[in-house]
Design a protein around this motif. Structure first.
Motif, mmCIF file in Angstrom:
data_model
loop_
_atom_site.group_PDB
_atom_site.id
_atom_site.type_symbol
_atom_site.label_atom_id
_atom_site.label_comp_id
_atom_site.label_asym_id
_atom_site.label_seq_id
_atom_site.Cartn_x
_atom_site.Cartn_y
_atom_site.Cartn_z
ATOM 1 N N GLY A 29 37.449 40.805 45.679
ATOM 2 C CA GLY A 29 37.343 40.073 44.425
ATOM 3 C C GLY A 29 37.970 40.825 43.265
ATOM 4 N N VAL A 30 37.792 42.133 43.259
ATOM 5 C CA VAL A 30 38.388 42.965 42.207
ATOM 6 C C VAL A 30 39.912 42.913 42.289
ATOM 7 N N VAL A 31 40.451 42.984 43.494
ATOM 8 C CA VAL A 31 41.905 42.892 43.684
ATOM 9 C C VAL A 31 42.408 41.542 43.170
ATOM 10 N N PHE A 32 41.689 40.464 43.507
ATOM 11 C CA PHE A 32 42.060 39.130 43.033
ATOM 12 C C PHE A 32 42.018 39.071 41.506
ATOM 13 N N ALA A 33 40.947 39.589 40.913
ATOM 14 C CA ALA A 33 40.815 39.567 39.449
ATOM 15 C C ALA A 33 41.970 40.318 38.792
ATOM 16 N N ASN A 34 42.365 41.443 39.366
ATOM 17 C CA ASN A 34 43.500 42.194 38.829
ATOM 18 C C ASN A 34 44.796 41.400 38.937
ATOM 19 N N ALA A 35 44.980 40.684 40.050
ATOM 20 C CA ALA A 35 46.185 39.864 40.216
ATOM 21 C C ALA A 35 46.206 38.747 39.180
ATOM 22 N N VAL A 36 45.061 38.122 38.947
ATOM 23 C CA VAL A 36 44.973 37.067 37.925
ATOM 24 C C VAL A 36 45.270 37.646 36.543
ATOM 25 N N ALA A 37 44.745 38.831 36.274
ATOM 26 C CA ALA A 37 44.978 39.465 34.969
ATOM 27 C C ALA A 37 46.462 39.742 34.745
ATOM 28 N N GLU A 38 47.155 40.183 35.789
ATOM 29 C CA GLU A 38 48.593 40.449 35.663
ATOM 30 C C GLU A 38 49.365 39.157 35.391
ATOM 31 N N VAL A 39 49.040 38.110 36.118
ATOM 32 C CA VAL A 39 49.702 36.815 35.909
ATOM 33 C C VAL A 39 49.392 36.287 34.509
ATOM 34 N N ALA A 40 48.153 36.417 34.104
ATOM 35 C CA ALA A 40 47.759 35.939 32.773
ATOM 36 C C ALA A 40 48.543 36.660 31.679
ATOM 37 N N GLU A 41 48.722 37.962 31.854
ATOM 38 C CA GLU A 41 49.494 38.728 30.875
ATOM 39 C C GLU A 41 50.939 38.234 30.828
ATOM 40 N N GLU A 42 51.521 37.967 31.982
ATOM 41 C CA GLU A 42 52.889 37.435 32.031
ATOM 42 C C GLU A 42 52.986 36.076 31.345
ATOM 43 N N GLN A 43 51.944 35.264 31.493
ATOM 44 C CA GLN A 43 51.909 33.918 30.907
ATOM 45 C C GLN A 43 51.496 33.943 29.426
ATOM 46 N N HIS A 44 51.038 35.094 28.945
ATOM 47 C CA HIS A 44 50.504 35.212 27.578
ATOM 48 C C HIS A 44 49.370 34.213 27.363
ATOM 49 N N HIS A 45 48.533 34.106 28.389
ATOM 50 C CA HIS A 45 47.418 33.150 28.361
ATOM 51 C C HIS A 45 46.272 33.781 29.137
ATOM 52 N N HIS A 46 45.232 34.215 28.437
ATOM 53 C CA HIS A 46 44.234 35.109 29.010
ATOM 54 C C HIS A 46 42.894 34.421 29.244
ATOM 55 N N PRO A 47 42.524 34.253 30.518
ATOM 56 C CA PRO A 47 41.251 33.624 30.846
ATOM 57 C C PRO A 47 40.097 34.621 30.770
ATOM 58 N N THR A 48 38.901 34.097 30.858
ATOM 59 C CA THR A 48 37.720 34.926 31.055
ATOM 60 C C THR A 48 37.562 35.094 32.556
ATOM 61 N N ILE A 49 37.431 36.328 33.018
ATOM 62 C CA ILE A 49 37.276 36.619 34.437
ATOM 63 C C ILE A 49 35.961 37.359 34.616
ATOM 64 N N GLU A 50 35.067 36.758 35.402
ATOM 65 C CA GLU A 50 33.757 37.363 35.662
ATOM 66 C C GLU A 50 33.713 37.808 37.126
ATOM 67 N N ILE A 51 33.470 39.104 37.334
ATOM 68 C CA ILE A 51 33.402 39.647 38.687
ATOM 69 C C ILE A 51 31.936 39.891 39.037
ATOM 70 N N ALA A 52 31.497 39.268 40.128
ATOM 71 C CA ALA A 52 30.161 39.499 40.659
ATOM 72 C C ALA A 52 30.308 40.107 42.052
#
Length: 91
Positions: A37-60
């Protein structure tokens, strides 16, 4: 400024697994292991940064929840639908 989509537009274009909740799109992803899940969250964060559109990501423990909205538009826009679709590709 980006236009807020109507409920009908969102429903027609909502990526698999996502739901429309008020002024945001939400999806929870399940993983076998916490670090997956942490790896996935990091991948989403990288894509979000590229898109200049930042979601809320909650890791449980074995779940990552992603919430996206366009703050400057006060609602869901095409940018949110695009980011939701990209998250599904990363999963």
């Amino acid at each position: 400024m980006t236009n807020v989509l109507s409920d009908a537009e969102i429903d027609r274009n909502l990526p698999t697994g996502w739901r429309h909740d008020g002024d945001e799109l939400v999806r929870s992803y399940e993983f076998d292991e916490y670090l997956d899940g942490v790896v996935f969250a990091n991948a989403v964060a990288e894509v979000a940064e590229e898109q200049h559109h930042h979601p809320t990501i909650e890791i449980a423990f074995r779940t990552v929840t992603v919430r996206t909205t366009t703050h400057e538009a006060n609602g869901v826009t095409k940018r949110d639908l695009r980011l939701a679709a990209i998250c599904n590709e990363e999963y």
